[in-house]
Design a protein around this motif. Sequence first.
Motif, short mmCIF file in Angstrom:
data_model
loop_
_atom_site.label_atom_id
_atom_site.label_comp_id
_atom_site.label_asym_id
_atom_site.label_seq_id
_atom_site.Cartn_x
_atom_site.Cartn_y
_atom_site.Cartn_z
N SER A 1 0.81 -1.21 0.00
CA SER A 1 0.00 0.00 0.00
C SER A 1 0.85 1.26 0.00
CB SER A 1 -0.94 0.01 1.22
OG SER A 1 -0.19 0.08 2.43
N ASN A 2 2.13 1.14 0.41
CA ASN A 2 3.00 2.30 0.43
C ASN A 2 3.68 2.56 -0.92
OD1 ASN A 2 2.49 2.91 3.10
ND2 ASN A 2 4.15 1.64 3.88
N VAL A 3 3.35 1.76 -1.93
CA VAL A 3 3.90 1.99 -3.25
C VAL A 3 3.47 3.37 -3.73
CG1 VAL A 3 3.84 1.26 -5.65
CG2 VAL A 3 3.98 -0.46 -3.85
N ARG A 4 4.41 4.14 -4.20
CA ARG A 4 4.12 5.51 -4.60
C ARG A 4 3.23 5.52 -5.84
NH1 ARG A 4 9.01 9.53 -4.21
NH2 ARG A 4 8.59 8.92 -2.05
N ALA A 5 2.12 6.27 -5.75
CA ALA A 5 1.17 6.33 -6.86
C ALA A 5 1.79 7.06 -8.05
CB ALA A 5 -0.10 7.05 -6.39
N GLN B 1 0.26 2.79 -11.25
CA GLN B 1 0.35 2.04 -10.00
C GLN B 1 -0.15 2.91 -8.86
OE1 GLN B 1 4.58 1.22 -9.57
NE2 GLN B 1 4.91 3.09 -8.43
N GLY B 2 -0.48 2.29 -7.73
CA GLY B 2 -0.88 3.03 -6.54
C GLY B 2 -2.23 3.71 -6.63
N GLU B 3 -3.19 3.11 -7.36
CA GLU B 3 -4.59 3.54 -7.40
C GLU B 3 -4.87 4.75 -8.28
OE1 GLU B 3 -6.97 2.95 -3.64
OE2 GLU B 3 -4.95 3.03 -2.76
#
Length: 245
Positions: free
Chosen positions: A76-80, A108-110
């Motif tokens: 979840s901490n992957v940078r959007a 990535q990241g929503e």
Amino acid sequence: MEGECKVQLDSSVETEAGRETTQNVKLSSKLSTALLVIALCLSATAAAVLVFHRHAKEPGPEEDTFVLHHALRQISNVRAAIHLEGKHNSARTDSVEWKNQVDQSHYQGELKLDDNEIVIPHNGLYFVYSQASFKVNCSFGAEDDHDAASRPLVHLSYTVKRWSKSYGNDDAKRSYQTILHSIRTVCQKIRSSDLDEQGKWYSAIYMGAVFDLKREDRLKTVMEKKNLLEVEDEPGKTFFGVFAL
């Protein structure tokens, strides 16, 4: 008589010494036994503690759950980030069509592409950037009536706009505000007998800045209709992207 008394006294002294020696031996033996018992107890306790720790280190359901939650937090901490490639589509009259998962585009990241707009997943600082490349026709034919004094200048215009609930908008009323805008004068019209080969000018507009964006904000690009046919849509020439800081 004196000799006998001496013998008896010595014998008595030796007997007392023997008793003391025997008592000392017994006391020493008891002490050694007690120390041995204590040592055995300590050894047994150390062994029990070692076995307990060995079993405690074996992963159980709770530890497995902790590891899973930690892994999910890392994901979840992957940078959007999102990077889109632009293609001309005659059905759109105000922008190129943005494409995902083609050429070098990715996400990535929503962050996502929806209805040709980038949708912001969470509040935060984001770097918004875009580039549009053009191949502009700066010539006019011999049949066109142009003199040197009236030759028009060719301009390019490119804009990135934002819709946000923080502006007081709702989903039914899409009122956008400009956050990036650039106008560039490319050339002045010149006379040419071959419009297909002469008078082509190449230019690109790049814009980028940091913005404090909110969840569900939407970003879109706007181009003038007359410039859409001149957009270069080869890989790496026209793109639109956002990444979280």
